[in-house]
Design an enzyme around this catalytic site. Structure first.
Site, PDB file in Angstrom:
ATOM      1  N   ASP A  78      33.428   3.038  10.710  1.00  0.00           N
ATOM      2  CA  ASP A  78      34.158   3.726   9.752  1.00  0.00           C
ATOM      3  C   ASP A  78      35.313   4.599  10.017  1.00  0.00           C
ATOM      4  O   ASP A  78      36.033   5.087   9.268  1.00  0.00           O
ATOM      5  CB  ASP A  78      33.342   4.342   8.655  1.00  0.00           C
ATOM      6  CG  ASP A  78      32.103   5.314   9.310  1.00  0.00           C
ATOM      7  OD1 ASP A  78      32.012   5.158  10.428  1.00  0.00           O
ATOM      8  OD2 ASP A  78      31.915   6.369   8.646  1.00  0.00           O
ATOM      9  N   HIS A  79      35.651   5.032  11.361  1.00  0.00           N
ATOM     10  CA  HIS A  79      36.430   5.816  11.517  1.00  0.00           C
ATOM     11  C   HIS A  79      37.599   5.066  12.553  1.00  0.00           C
ATOM     12  O   HIS A  79      38.567   5.854  13.048  1.00  0.00           O
ATOM     13  CB  HIS A  79      36.046   6.906  12.577  1.00  0.00           C
ATOM     14  CG  HIS A  79      35.064   7.803  11.685  1.00  0.00           C
ATOM     15  ND1 HIS A  79      35.523   9.044  11.022  1.00  0.00           N
ATOM     16  CD2 HIS A  79      33.833   7.644  11.153  1.00  0.00           C
ATOM     17  CE1 HIS A  79      34.632   9.720  10.305  1.00  0.00           C
ATOM     18  NE2 HIS A  79      33.457   8.762  10.417  1.00  0.00           N
TER      19      HIS A  79
END
Length: 302
Positions: free
Chosen positions: A64-65
Site C-alpha cells: 500500500d506504499h
C-alpha cells in the site's frame, strides 16, 4: 510549502479511497512521497505534472506504499520521459522494480537512480542549494523510514527604496542579500539591516508512516512546521497498535506535542471507521492544531 494528499488510507482496498501517496512542493521542488496503487491516476486527476517529479521517497516495502511505483515508471517511459528519476527507499527496492521491468521487457529510456537505505540512524540523503532531506527511522513490521524535508535559509530581501536612498551600486546587491554590510558610492559603510529585510522563515515537513509510537524520533523532528503522522486506530482499538506496529490518533498527537510541531496532519486510517472526524476529536484532546488528510485535499503552509 504545499502538500497534496493523493491517498491516505491503510491497506484494505476501497472503491472511494486510495492508499498512501502524497506530493510535497517545497522551495521549487516537487517530491513524491510513497506511491500506493493508483498514484498515477490521482496525479492525473489533480493535474500534477509528471515531468516535475524527479525524486520519489518510499517509506517501506508494503504494497500500500509502493505498488503504484512500477506503473508510474512505465507510464513515464510511454510518455518518452528523458529526465533522470531518483528513487529513495529500503534495500531491495531496486531488485523488485527492475525484476518487474525485466520480465515485462519494459526498460526505461531514462535513467532510474536508486538510493537504497538500510541505516537505523537518521541520514542526510538529499541536498541541494534549497532543500535537505533526512531519514526518520521508524518501527514497523519491516524496515521503514519517514522523511524530514527542510528548506535552507533563504537570502535576505532588499528594501529597494532604502537601497536607492543609500546610494548602493547594483554590483553589491548579491552581498546585501547574503547579509553583508557594503560600501556605498560615497565610500560610506552601510549596515545590512538598514537596507534589507529578513527572509521568510524556512519551512519543514516530516512524514511518518507507518510506525508504532516512537519517542526516539523527537530529536529529529523537533520544532517541525508540519508533521504528518499515521493514525491507523482510534482509542477503542488501541490494543491493536503494538501488535500491528501502528499508532493511534492520540499517540500521533502526543508525538506532535512533544516535538513542538506547528501542525499535525493525521492519515493512514483503518477503513473500519466511518467517520474521520473521530480521529481529529481524539487527537485534539492532546494537541491543539490538527488537520485530517483526505484523498485529493491540498494544504498550503505559508
Amino acid at each position: 510549502m504545499k502538500l497534496t494528499i493523493l491517498g491516505c488510507y491503510s491497506a484494505t482496498p476501497r472503491t472511494l479511497s486510495n492508499t498512501t501517496s502524497q506530493v510535497l512542493e517545497i522551495n521549487n521542488h516537487m517530491f513524491l512521497i510513497d506511491c500506493g496503487e493508483g498514484t498515477q491516476v490521482e496525479l492525473r486527476r489533480h493535474r500534477i505534472k509528471f515531468n516535475r517529479i524527479k525524486h520519489v521517497f518510499i517509506s517501506h516495502l508494503h504494497g500500500d506504499h509502493f505498488f503504484g511505483l512500477v506503473g508510474l515508471i512505465s507510464t513515464f517511459r510511454l510518455l518518452t520521459r528523458e529526465a533522470d528519476l531518483h528513487i529513495y527507499g529500503p534495500k531491495g527496492i531496486k531488485e523488485v522494480i527492475t525484476l518487474q521491468m525485466k520480465l515485462a521487457d519494459s526498460w526505461t529510456n531514462y535513467k532510474l537512480i536508486f538510493h537504497e537505505l538500510e541505516s537505523n540512524t537518521s541520514q542526510l540523503i538529499f541536498e541541494d542549494d534549497a532543500v535537505e532531506v533526512y531519514t526518520i527511522p521508524l518501527e514497523h513490521r519491516v524496515y521503514t523510514n519517514g522523511y524530514l524535508f527542510k528548506e535552507k535559509e533563504r537570502d535576505r530581501k532588499l528594501d529597494i527604496v532604502a537601497v536607492e536612498r543609500a546610494n548602493i551600486d547594483v554590483a553589491y546587491f548579491r552581498k546585501l542579500k547574503q547579509g553583508f554590510d557594503v560600501m556605498n558610492e560615497d565610500g560610506v559603510l552601510i549596515k545590512n539591516e538598514t537596507v534589507t529585510k529578513p527572509a521568510e522563515k524556512p519551512k519543514s515537513y516530516a512524514f511518518c508512516s507507518d510506525t508504532v509510537y516512537k519517542e526516539d524520533i523527537l530529536p529529529i523532528i523537533k520544532d517541525v512546521d508540519v508533521l504528518y503522522h499515521e493514525s491507523t486506530f482510534l482509542d477503542q482499538h488501541a490494543h491493536l497498535a503494538p501488535k500491528t506496529k501502528h499508532s493511534t490518533a492520540k499517540e500521533a498527537a502526543t508525538i506532535a506535542k512533544l516535538a513542538n510541531a506547528g501542525t499535525l496532519v493525521l492519515g493512514h486510517y483503518s477503513s473500519r471507521y466511518p467517520n474521520l472526524e473521530d480521529f481529529r476529536s481524539e487527537a485534539l484532546t492532546v494537541f491543539d492544531k490538527v488537520e485530517l488528510a483526505e484523498d485529493g485535499k491540498t494544504f498550503s503552509f505559508n
